[in-house]
Design a protein around this motif. Sequence first.
Motif, PDB file in Angstrom:
ATOM      1  N   TRP A   1      30.634 -78.522 -17.297  1.00 16.86           N
ATOM      2  CA  TRP A   1      30.925 -77.537 -18.336  1.00 16.86           C
ATOM      3  C   TRP A   1      30.842 -76.110 -17.820  1.00 16.86           C
ATOM      4  CZ3 TRP A   1      29.454 -78.494 -24.095  1.00 16.86           C
ATOM      5  CH2 TRP A   1      30.155 -79.603 -24.560  1.00 16.86           C
ATOM      6  N   ALA A   2      30.014 -75.859 -16.819  1.00 14.31           N
ATOM      7  CA  ALA A   2      29.987 -74.529 -16.211  1.00 14.31           C
ATOM      8  C   ALA A   2      31.347 -74.204 -15.590  1.00 14.31           C
ATOM      9  CB  ALA A   2      28.890 -74.461 -15.142  1.00 14.31           C
ATOM     10  N   VAL A   3      31.911 -75.196 -14.909  1.00 11.63           N
ATOM     11  CA  VAL A   3      33.241 -75.018 -14.328  1.00 11.63           C
ATOM     12  C   VAL A   3      34.273 -74.796 -15.431  1.00 11.63           C
ATOM     13  CG1 VAL A   3      35.073 -76.180 -13.013  1.00 11.63           C
ATOM     14  CG2 VAL A   3      32.678 -76.358 -12.278  1.00 11.63           C
ATOM     15  N   LEU A   4      34.167 -75.572 -16.508  1.00 11.44           N
ATOM     16  CA  LEU A   4      35.125 -75.455 -17.602  1.00 11.44           C
ATOM     17  C   LEU A   4      35.033 -74.090 -18.279  1.00 11.44           C
ATOM     18  CD1 LEU A   4      37.216 -77.348 -18.970  1.00 11.44           C
ATOM     19  CD2 LEU A   4      35.512 -77.765 -20.739  1.00 11.44           C
ATOM     20  N   GLY A   5      33.811 -73.571 -18.458  1.00 11.42           N
ATOM     21  CA  GLY A   5      33.649 -72.272 -19.096  1.00 11.42           C
ATOM     22  C   GLY A   5      34.334 -71.160 -18.321  1.00 11.42           C
ATOM     23  N   VAL A   6      34.175 -71.160 -17.010  1.00 10.93           N
ATOM     24  CA  VAL A   6      34.833 -70.144 -16.181  1.00 10.93           C
ATOM     25  C   VAL A   6      36.345 -70.350 -16.202  1.00 10.93           C
ATOM     26  CG1 VAL A   6      35.078 -69.264 -13.817  1.00 10.93           C
ATOM     27  CG2 VAL A   6      32.811 -69.788 -14.732  1.00 10.93           C
ATOM     28  N   CYS A   7      36.770 -71.622 -16.218  1.00 10.88           N
ATOM     29  CA  CYS A   7      38.207 -71.913 -16.260  1.00 10.88           C
ATOM     30  C   CYS A   7      38.857 -71.342 -17.514  1.00 10.88           C
ATOM     31  CB  CYS A   7      38.419 -73.418 -16.199  1.00 10.88           C
ATOM     32  SG  CYS A   7      40.124 -73.948 -16.510  1.00 10.88           S
ATOM     33  N   PHE A   8      38.166 -71.427 -18.650  1.00 15.31           N
ATOM     34  CA  PHE A   8      38.738 -70.980 -19.915  1.00 15.31           C
ATOM     35  C   PHE A   8      38.592 -69.481 -20.141  1.00 15.31           C
ATOM     36  CE2 PHE A   8      38.769 -75.129 -22.575  1.00 15.31           C
ATOM     37  CZ  PHE A   8      39.644 -75.678 -21.661  1.00 15.31           C
ATOM     38  N   SER A   9      37.792 -68.801 -19.355  1.00 14.44           N
ATOM     39  CA  SER A   9      37.587 -67.369 -19.590  1.00 14.44           C
ATOM     40  C   SER A   9      38.211 -66.512 -18.488  1.00 14.44           C
ATOM     41  CB  SER A   9      36.094 -67.066 -19.740  1.00 14.44           C
ATOM     42  OG  SER A   9      35.366 -67.509 -18.605  1.00 14.44           O
ATOM     43  N   LEU A  10      37.681 -66.596 -17.261  1.00 17.55           N
ATOM     44  CA  LEU A  10      38.105 -65.687 -16.200  1.00 17.55           C
ATOM     45  C   LEU A  10      39.046 -66.309 -15.173  1.00 17.55           C
ATOM     46  CD1 LEU A  10      34.835 -63.697 -15.380  1.00 17.55           C
ATOM     47  CD2 LEU A  10      36.801 -62.952 -16.721  1.00 17.55           C
TER      48      LEU A  10
END
Length: 394
Positions: free
Chosen positions: A204-213
């Motif tokens: 989910w850490a990877v997914l969060g960065v993928c969806f934002s920056l």
Amino acid sequence: MLGQATSAIPSPLYSLYAEKWDYPPFLTTVIFAAYGAVAVVAILVSGPLSDRYGRRPVLLGAVLLLLAGLAVFVFAAGPGHLVVARMLNGLGIGAIVVVGGAALLDVSPERAARSGTLTAIAFNVGIAAAALGTAGLAQTGFHPLFLPYLADAFIALVLFVLLLVMREPHPSVGAAPLGIPRPHVPKEIRGRFVFAVIGAGAAWAVLGVCFSLEPSIAAHAAHVGGPFFGGVVIAAVTLSAACAQVVSARYPARTVALVGDSALAVLMLAGVAGFATGNAAVIIVTVALQGGAYGLAFGGSLRHLTAHIPAERRGAVMSMFYLLAYGALITPTLLVGIGATVWSDTVIFPVFSVLAALLCASAVVVERVLGRRGGQPAVTPASTAEAPRMSEVD
């Protein structure tokens, strides 16, 4: 699918908002984190509410929250409005994820496993379709900050009307006591829980960065102008995750989680080199492979955990799981945003990739240690039968 599509619409547009109002990358991650922070509240609260008052009224309220958030997006006059819009959408989406899954179980409890798999696939496909559609429209420059939300609002209105005429699927309305499960992990599954939450948290850490920056970082690395490339990045991640979940559903959850964690650790490091090439095709292939590993790591970790939770502790354990998972979604995203404000993305993205790889590797180490200690309790038929019920929240 509607909820996850709504969550994905703003992601390709963040670069346009940042250009319009001239705010730093950190604010983009704050806007994204606001969604995650309230979504976990909705996840914890909406289930007990729907058990007590019925699925239909909670789903109706969730759709209204979606519509309210879309309206704020349309009339937004600054980044503060985007935070409010994402919070409204987060409340609605969190409720839809939980209560929608519960309603499917009410209607067809005998198809729990199939419903859970199809739900996870639909979520990823919805995200990909929304990201590509929004990015394509934004690339044309034809009202990109208005039309995507209008189209989504139309679908939400149709769903609202269908819910109004839908028969209540929950057979025990009013029977359940109203209460929120207190997050807690029984001692007998704590080792398994640590393994699952580290693997899922890294994913989910990877997914969060993928969806934002990451969409803007990828476009900058590939020297591609406009938001469409960012939408392709998001679609590549989510579609490959959906494919991985389809293929892995027939394999043991522990094996899937270990493969996913190991692959994600390697691919996060390889991604640094992939982004450094500046080649658009290489970058898309890189993020697609990372998406597949994410699908294995999160899906396998969740299945591995839910198959062994005592029936009377499911609510408490899953509350703790999602509190930590959303913390993993929000915290690294904010830190990357701060770093991108102070340093360039060419500096902060490799650092994040290395740390995410280490987190994934630590999950593998934890599981190996548990295996040597014999800390793998046997799967009981009852717990196995109930496992898909919790995995629907994916």
